[in-house]
Write an enzyme that holds these catalytic residues in place. Structure first.
Site: not given
Ligand code: NI
Length: 194
Positions: A110-111, A45, A156, A152
Site C-alpha cells: 500500500c502506498l 490504486g 480505505h 483494498h
Molecule cells: Ni492502500
C-alpha cells in the site's frame, strides 16, 4: 497537481470517509490529482483518504499489470471491453460485494505503507457498483488482481488498511517496520502542528 500521500499513523486513514454528494469540476480535479499522485508513486490504486481527503472515492489503473499474456477478465455494465477503455477507473461512492465462490490469499502492499508487504485473503471475484465523475452509476464484475485492488481501495473508505486484515503471524513479521512508520508519522504531524 501531485498530492502528498498520507502514511500509516495519520488519523485520516482510520476515518470512515463521507459520501460524495456534489459532482462538479472540483471532484474531477481531485480525481486527476489522485491519479497523478498514484502514477508518480508507481501505484495501481489510490483512495481519497490517502491524499488526506475523507471522501468515498478511489482511482485504479491496472494497465501496467495486465497484458496479452495475462489478460484482465472483467465486464463493465455487462459488456466485455478492452482494458484501455475502462482505465483509469475513477469510482465514486463505491459498493463492493462478493461475486464468486472462492477466496484467494496473496501479497499486498500500500502506498501508505512504504516497503511493507503482507499476505491478505480476499474474495477472488467481486461486483463493484460505483458512480463516475458525472454521477452515473456503473457496474464492474472482475476477478484476480483487479478484484483484489478494488477490495483494498474500498477498505480505505471505511478506515481499514491491509494490515488490519493480516493474520497474527503475518502481522508479527512486519511489526517493527510498522512501529517505525508510526513514529515517523507522529513526528511528521508534530512538525505540521507547530
Ligand atoms: Ni492502500
Amino acid at each position: 497537481m501531485q498530492m502528498r500521500i498520507t502514511k500509516y499513523g495519520e488519523p485520516v486513514l482510520k476515518q470512515k470517509a463521507e459520501k460524495v454528494e456534489v459532482f462538479d469540476s472540483g471532484l474531477e480535479k481531485l480525481a486527476n490529482d489522485m491519479f497523478e499522485s498514484m502514477c508518480e508513486a508507481n501505484g495501481i490504486g489510490l483512495a481519497a483518504p490517502q491524499v488526506g481527503v475523507s471522501k468515498r472515492m478511489f482511482v485504479i489503473d491496472m494497465r501496467r499489470r495486465y497484458d496479452a499474456d495475462t489478460p484482465c477478465n472483467f465486464t463493465l455494465d455487462g459488456k466485455s471491453i478492452p482494458l484501455e477503455l475502462a482505465m483509469p477507473l475513477v469510482a465514486v461512492n463505491p459498493e463492493v460485494e462478493n461475486a464468486g465462490e472462492y477466496v484467494e490469499t496473496a501479497e499486498e502492499g500500500c502506498l501508505s505503507f512504504p516497503a511493507i508487504y503482507g499476505e491478505v485473503e480476499r474474495f477472488y471475484k467481486v461486483r463493484l457498483v460505483y458512480s463516475d465523475l458525472k454521477g452515473a452509476r456503473h457496474e464492474i464484475v472482475c476477478d484476480g488482481l483487479f478484484a483484489r485492488c478494488i477490495q483494498h481501495e474500498n477498505d480505505h473508505l471505511d478506515g481499514i488498511t491491509f494490515v488490519d486484515r493480516l493474520q497474527t503471524k503475518e502481522l508479527l513479521k512486519i511489526s517493527a517496520k510498522l512501529k517505525k512508520l508510526k513514529r515517523a508519522s507522529r513526528d511528521f504531524l508534530k512538525g505540521k502542528n507547530k
